[in-house]
Design a protein around this motif. Structure first.
Motif, PDB file in Angstrom:
ATOM      1  N   THR A 111       0.840  -1.196   0.000  1.00 24.91           N
ATOM      2  CA  THR A 111       0.000   0.000   0.000  1.00 24.91           C
ATOM      3  C   THR A 111       0.873   1.244   0.000  1.00 24.91           C
ATOM      4  O   THR A 111       2.078   1.186   0.292  1.00 24.91           O
ATOM      5  CB  THR A 111      -0.912   0.037   1.241  1.00 24.91           C
ATOM      6  N   THR A 145       0.917   3.782   2.002  1.00 20.22           N
ATOM      7  CA  THR A 145       1.478   4.191   3.289  1.00 20.22           C
ATOM      8  C   THR A 145       2.695   3.348   3.637  1.00 20.22           C
ATOM      9  O   THR A 145       3.665   3.835   4.228  1.00 20.22           O
ATOM     10  CB  THR A 145       0.385   4.138   4.386  1.00 20.22           C
ATOM     11  N   ASN A 146       2.688   2.068   3.235  1.00 17.36           N
ATOM     12  CA  ASN A 146       3.869   1.232   3.443  1.00 17.36           C
ATOM     13  C   ASN A 146       5.061   1.787   2.666  1.00 17.36           C
ATOM     14  O   ASN A 146       6.185   1.802   3.155  1.00 17.36           O
ATOM     15  CB  ASN A 146       3.614  -0.204   2.985  1.00 17.36           C
ATOM     16  N   THR A 200      -0.390   5.476   8.568  1.00 17.75           N
ATOM     17  CA  THR A 200       0.355   4.764   9.602  1.00 17.75           C
ATOM     18  C   THR A 200       1.297   5.792  10.236  1.00 17.75           C
ATOM     19  O   THR A 200       1.602   6.823   9.643  1.00 17.75           O
ATOM     20  CB  THR A 200       1.134   3.589   8.997  1.00 17.75           C
ATOM     21  N   MET A 201       1.744   5.521  11.448  1.00 14.98           N
ATOM     22  CA  MET A 201       2.366   6.589  12.239  1.00 14.98           C
ATOM     23  C   MET A 201       3.579   7.230  11.556  1.00 14.98           C
ATOM     24  O   MET A 201       3.824   8.426  11.721  1.00 14.98           O
ATOM     25  CB  MET A 201       2.735   6.071  13.636  1.00 14.98           C
ATOM     26  N   GLY A 228      -5.896  -1.036   5.984  1.00 17.58           N
ATOM     27  CA  GLY A 228      -5.088  -1.475   4.861  1.00 17.58           C
ATOM     28  C   GLY A 228      -4.932  -2.990   4.925  1.00 17.58           C
ATOM     29  O   GLY A 228      -5.135  -3.599   5.981  1.00 17.58           O
ATOM     30  N   THR A 286       0.449  -5.165   9.483  1.00 19.54           N
ATOM     31  CA  THR A 286       0.914  -3.967  10.180  1.00 19.54           C
ATOM     32  C   THR A 286      -0.147  -2.873  10.134  1.00 19.54           C
ATOM     33  O   THR A 286      -0.315  -2.116  11.096  1.00 19.54           O
ATOM     34  CB  THR A 286       2.265  -3.489   9.606  1.00 19.54           C
ATOM     35  N   ASN A 287      -0.921  -2.794   9.034  1.00 19.18           N
ATOM     36  CA  ASN A 287      -2.028  -1.840   8.977  1.00 19.18           C
ATOM     37  C   ASN A 287      -3.067  -2.162  10.046  1.00 19.18           C
ATOM     38  O   ASN A 287      -3.604  -1.258  10.691  1.00 19.18           O
ATOM     39  CB  ASN A 287      -2.706  -1.879   7.603  1.00 19.18           C
ATOM     40  N   GLU A 320      -1.692  -1.087  13.416  1.00 25.55           N
ATOM     41  CA  GLU A 320      -1.774   0.375  13.554  1.00 25.55           C
ATOM     42  C   GLU A 320      -3.200   0.812  13.918  1.00 25.55           C
ATOM     43  O   GLU A 320      -3.400   1.647  14.803  1.00 25.55           O
ATOM     44  CB  GLU A 320      -1.375   1.058  12.233  1.00 25.55           C
TER      45      GLU A 320
END
Lengths: 422, 422, 422, 422
Positions: free
Chosen positions: A110, A112-113, A142-143, B108, B112-113, B116
């Motif tokens: 994605t 954001t990754n 994501t942060m 997502g 990891t999404n 988060e």
């Protein structure tokens, strides 16, 4: 259409089903169909994920053929025939013709990754924590990706953990036409007590999608590249929404003749709506240790199959690119007229965009919502963007037919007329 | 096999292609085939992503059929027939039979999404920043998910931006058999100056996959649930690797009779290797505002099609679950023998695991690497895990045939013999 | 003068002893004397800590008298006669005549402690993490006060822990005379995706001391107050260097008719060089729980004795204030002449300041260092400030005699002449 | 006694005036006197700041003599005769006799400033962000010092900005007598995925003052030193409360034969209640650039005058040290008796401490408050500490007379008797 299942089981966080509260069952090209068989022209296209349309036949064929051979679907980051095919297509059809020399990282699939990976690498390479972003920029939530993302909706709702390591400077035009915002950026960079920690990288969209179709000038981008170079700052172009042909060239930065240090792509990269992203980076920046960034879905072979097919189908020559430019002009003119009509009716509005990434800024989210709502009633799916949702945004498939485009624009005109009429 | 393309174009960050430096072209069930036609038994299975095997025929059929009807592939978080089908299958086949009442968030499409999203929601609901994790826990590497992830490889390489808002307490068994680590956790919770900020949530894997197949006791888990409840802390079970039947039940926490406040699933959730994840949450925790968490690929319809098909195929009764338990015992016995042999040869080793999530701890990454390397030479793909890569880890497809399982175990035995022989 | 002890034992972090490498043994009024008996005019005055001169006789008398009675020296934050005397003097002589209604917090006795306390309280009251500061602002270097402090020297040298919770906007004049920087601040405040999280407070110096004697316009300050009010943002005036009469009024913000929500004082607050600081806050902001902010030296009674004495001696009427304004004009004129001479000699320079807080900006740290160095040779102690040390800064005692002021200015003129002469 | 001034003007944050709601006007040795002339024995002594008693005559004489000569009071970090005198006294009387070779940094004059400086330097030298602290440790509450401070009261009330860069491990005895907590620390250090980032430094108090008079074993401390050394971690001893003779030696770590990499002193360092602190560091750690850490009050000459006088008066031989040990035994015995009486009365209690840093743990803050309250009624000032205020803490001046000590203990016995009696 049965929607109770969703209402009962789906989190309140859902959004698009609030604007378009029907159940979709089929999709082809620029058209979506709901379970009642009603058809909609799609000017949203997965928020820019379906540049080649829903269920693009060429891409679907490649996908189904691959499945038929029991090709590897999931292989973590192992080497596969599919991955090589994608890498070679990217190299031959995109990178080499543009004299670009990049290495490829496949982070999670994605956007954001990809932003997380690029930001982390930039910090690692430069040994500096700060990432400079621009007002109204959006790079994921994501942060890590949120640090250079401007939206308070996300930034201020992280439950008491502020983002760390992002700073903002004004995007092109943010301070009015008379001011070149890069003067301010450059002054801050040279100022030892201005509060801007020397950044590892600047991350920028050439046209801001979520931010409201804000278009940076080509000279501004070129100057930004020079400032980054002069100050030892990496330039990361987030081409997640504006890339893959959306602006009329494969990479949106080609218009400006800029060569970024890193490039982020996702959304339309697979071409078929499959989750996929990559980070392109100048080879000398590839200072990762093996395994220092990972993720289970970082090599999604089906996406690489359709991505390669899309490149072959659409980027072997400039036919699509030129067509995007042509259609972009059509939308531009029609949007300008709509903006004039709105303005004349006491609702100040203006048109902006590049290629087929275009919007009408109607200055309030309320009016924009009304236009979008009326359009949906008449069979057009179109969303709003901008800090207050004040920009009606066209991200139709690049492959939309002229007839579909005309139909969509007509519906929009009807919607605007109704909103003006009150 | 041509590998120069990868060597030239792929980032140094690549890992699995270093252990298994061939190019794979086909995959079926528990078998991978490289471009030279060589076949490998797959005990890795996408690091637990392919519980139902590569190119599972039933799932593939559902996928191809859906594509044939031009079903919606990508629709952001709009309502689709595919999504409803998935929600209903999940409800009927998984949640209701287990008396679980959860709402579903689709973040997502990666683990990891999901981490988060869950972490952010927990903080928002409880208005506290701290998330307690356990030693050797792994929940993803985007900056938010990294806070409760133990690995220095990721934590210490973020380029000068430390993670914020995570604390660690010892996992079950971490301090030896004589000590119940929850005594320490409970003491810290009650201590106003112990340094542990009152957490919003505790996040835990019932069996730690990346951490080295560390298995928490069922009573320990039950006590953890009680401690969380008594201290107003949300219990988040990260079932990304251990879920979807891996341990012999659909959710790994079923063994302990625990009911988490939130559950994370991904990896094998789509069943076909397609990127997908969800967060399950008790309804009263669904305090999201519309749109407060988003992501382009958050509703990947193809994954929901295969996910629903997988539930129908494998979770309508307990056939698969029982078969996993049966095969788990086979692996357990064989691994125990291997551990004994290694120990007798002066390489202390031990077996551990639950269901088909099993490992042999050989205490050093060096020995584990040798075993994995020898196994690959003989046609078995098996990876190592643990803080130092000291655990040879079996995550074979749950649907592996007895013959394939036997073949894989035999290869592993040969590999171990060769390593013992020096 | 024996300096080996220092060279051997004192940390490399020392600074002033590098510019003024002698050992001082006595100090009176505006004069310092070294161990060889050489006298220096002091235009540094403890970086603004000695507004009433070294060893001010009235203050010393109060101090020694108090010691003679065995008055409480250290009492944590217990009630003492000395504290009541200080509170009452502050109320009668400063607050009431100015129609100010503030409560007093005594944090640790330094400016950075006061900044930490005020920032924390602002965040607590508004439940927002962000503190807006201005380019070239300086508020201390402990980690909390550093967040809104602009200097890279400190910000980038925290060993891999970035500051959290501060944002910067341009100070008055930062973008040239044509631009009101508050337009930009106001635009950011109203922008939901501009990257500026809605701040709990804005912290500002009316004249920036460390930042290079940057003077904010009085209308700019008044407008800033209005913007803060309209956006529910607390206005914190850091009057640590500019307060206690330095600009010609007790509080520097009196010139602008601004009433801050919080005020920070330290440096000259005790009047005698004793560590002391307070935070003044509007009563409704005093939302501290008992003991929520502490510190061993937070109620230093000797400092309160001299602080009370200073208020009585100098702030019972406007004699000192008027004298500061008069002397300020003298310095202004002489500095303007020096700036002209430098400019004429090809070293562009300009004068700026308010009251007796004045500087000559010579544009490079190199020239400023030369001037300061030559001045020291001739018996004047004067330091530089600004992001590059490019501003020669006069912070002489407010009580300096006309003769001493003349002597100091003459030396500075000689120094400038020598630098011009090469 | 007029207290309305305080009630009206002082922030709610005030604490000690709530336990001891009188106005003090005089103080001598171990006695405080209120405005009504009532005398109190002082077992609080500025929370350990007045080891040599209030208004110690020798120190006062040095101070008044210095003032009489117009010695430099405030000189930033310029060289002064006073500073040299202090450095030489420290070297001759403290460092050399103990074979310690340290350089001296004078940060801001409070303990939290010293902690901030040491932490920042440790991070800079080791290029790692993490600082390991111990459960119930207290090192100050500015944001940098708060990271390794355990108290939720401060940690959880920073208005949405969590501390960054601190981790906690259990202090000696925290997990019961059977467990050496350093086993756990050592395991975490060696664990690549245990969640403990390799620390730059460990910071520890040999006896925890605020934490409740928790006493670390001498072998535990020695082992801690070894673990730090073996893992390239700096050992910082925070001797702010336990140092300056409080435990029966000048530095509290002398008992264990430990040589820290850095030492923090403050509180009783000036000997007279004047704000003062220093950081001692091994010379090779002094990697500061000039000016990289600053602060207006970092060289408070009056404090150096009294600090030098205190060293000369009390540390030229071991008279005071031995006397502290002798008196410590007296307090120990009497506290043990009190603990027995309380236990017998159904209020389980225990005594602990080292030298004259001693407490009775009565297990609840409620009982401790009652004892402290009754003691105050009878003329003894004594405070509580510990996470819940459950430890009645004796920090009487080291120079207390036997008669005063006896009087204080008698009052305490009366108070305990009354609390037992109900």
């Amino acid at each position: 259409m049965q929607t109770q299942t969703f209402e009962r089981m789906e989190s309140n966080v859902r959004t698009y089903s609030r604007s378009f509260p029907v159940v979709f069952s089929k999709a082809q090209g620029a058209r979506l169909t709901d379970e009642n068989g009603r058809e909609y022209i799609d000017f949203l296209a997965g928020a820019g994920t379906l540049n080649y349309g829903h269920n693009n036949p060429e891409l679907k064929k490649a996908l189904v053929d691959y499945l038929a051979t029991d090709g590897v679907v999931h292989g973590l980051d192992m080497w596969t025939s599919a991955k090589r095919e994608y890498f070679e297509a990217l190299d031959e059809l995109i990178l080499k013709p543009r004299n670009l020399d990049y290495k490829i990282q496949l982070p999670g699939p994605t956007g954001t990754n990809a932003a997380e990976a690029a930001i982390r690498l930039a910090r690692k390479v430069k040994q500096r924590h700060n990432i400079v972003a621009f007002t109204n920029g959006f790079h994921g939530i994501t942060m890590g990706a949120l640090a250079p993302t401007g939206n308070r909706k996300f930034r201020e709702n992280t439950g008491g953990v502020p983002t760390v390591g992002g700073s903002f400077v004004p995007y092109d035009g943010y301070m009015g036409d008379a001011i070149d915002t890069l003067d301010y950026f450059e002054k801050l960079l040279g100022d030892k007590s201005g509060g801007l920690d020397l950044p590892a990288a600047a991350i920028v969209e050439t046209v801001q999608g979520e931010g409201g179709i804000n278009v940076s000038g080509l000279e501004w981008l070129k100057r930004l590249e020079g400032i980054c170079h002069d100050n030892d700052i990496l330039l990361i172009i987030d081409d997640i929404q504006a890339g893959c042909g959306r602006t009329g060239k494969f990479f949106s930065f080609e218009h400006a003749g800029v060569v970024p240090d890193m490039v982020l792509n996702s959304k339309s990269l697979s071409g078929f709506g499959l989750p996929f992203s990559h980070v392109l980076m100048r080879p000398e920046l590839d200072q990762w240790e093996p395994g220092q960034y990972n993720g289970t879905f970082r090599g999604f072979n089906l996406a690489m199959i359709t991505a390669a097919a899309a490149l072959k189908q659409y980027w072997s020559d400039d036919t699509l690119a030129k067509d995007v430019q042509r259609k972009g002009k059509i939308v531009e003119e029609r949007f300008q007229k709509l903006a004039s009509q709105l303005t004349d009716a006491g609702m100040p509005a203006s048109e902006r965009g590049r290629g087929l990434m275009r919007g009408i800024d109607v200055e309030t989210g309320d009016i924009a919502d009304k236009i979008s709502g009326k359009a949906f009633e008449h069979g057009l799916i179109i969303e709003t963007s901008g800090q207050d949702g004040e920009v009606v945004k066209c991200l139709c498939p690049l492959t939309i037919t002229d007839e579909e485009l005309e139909k969509g624009l007509s519906i929009l005109e009807t919607a605007v007329k109704e909103v003006i009429g009150g």
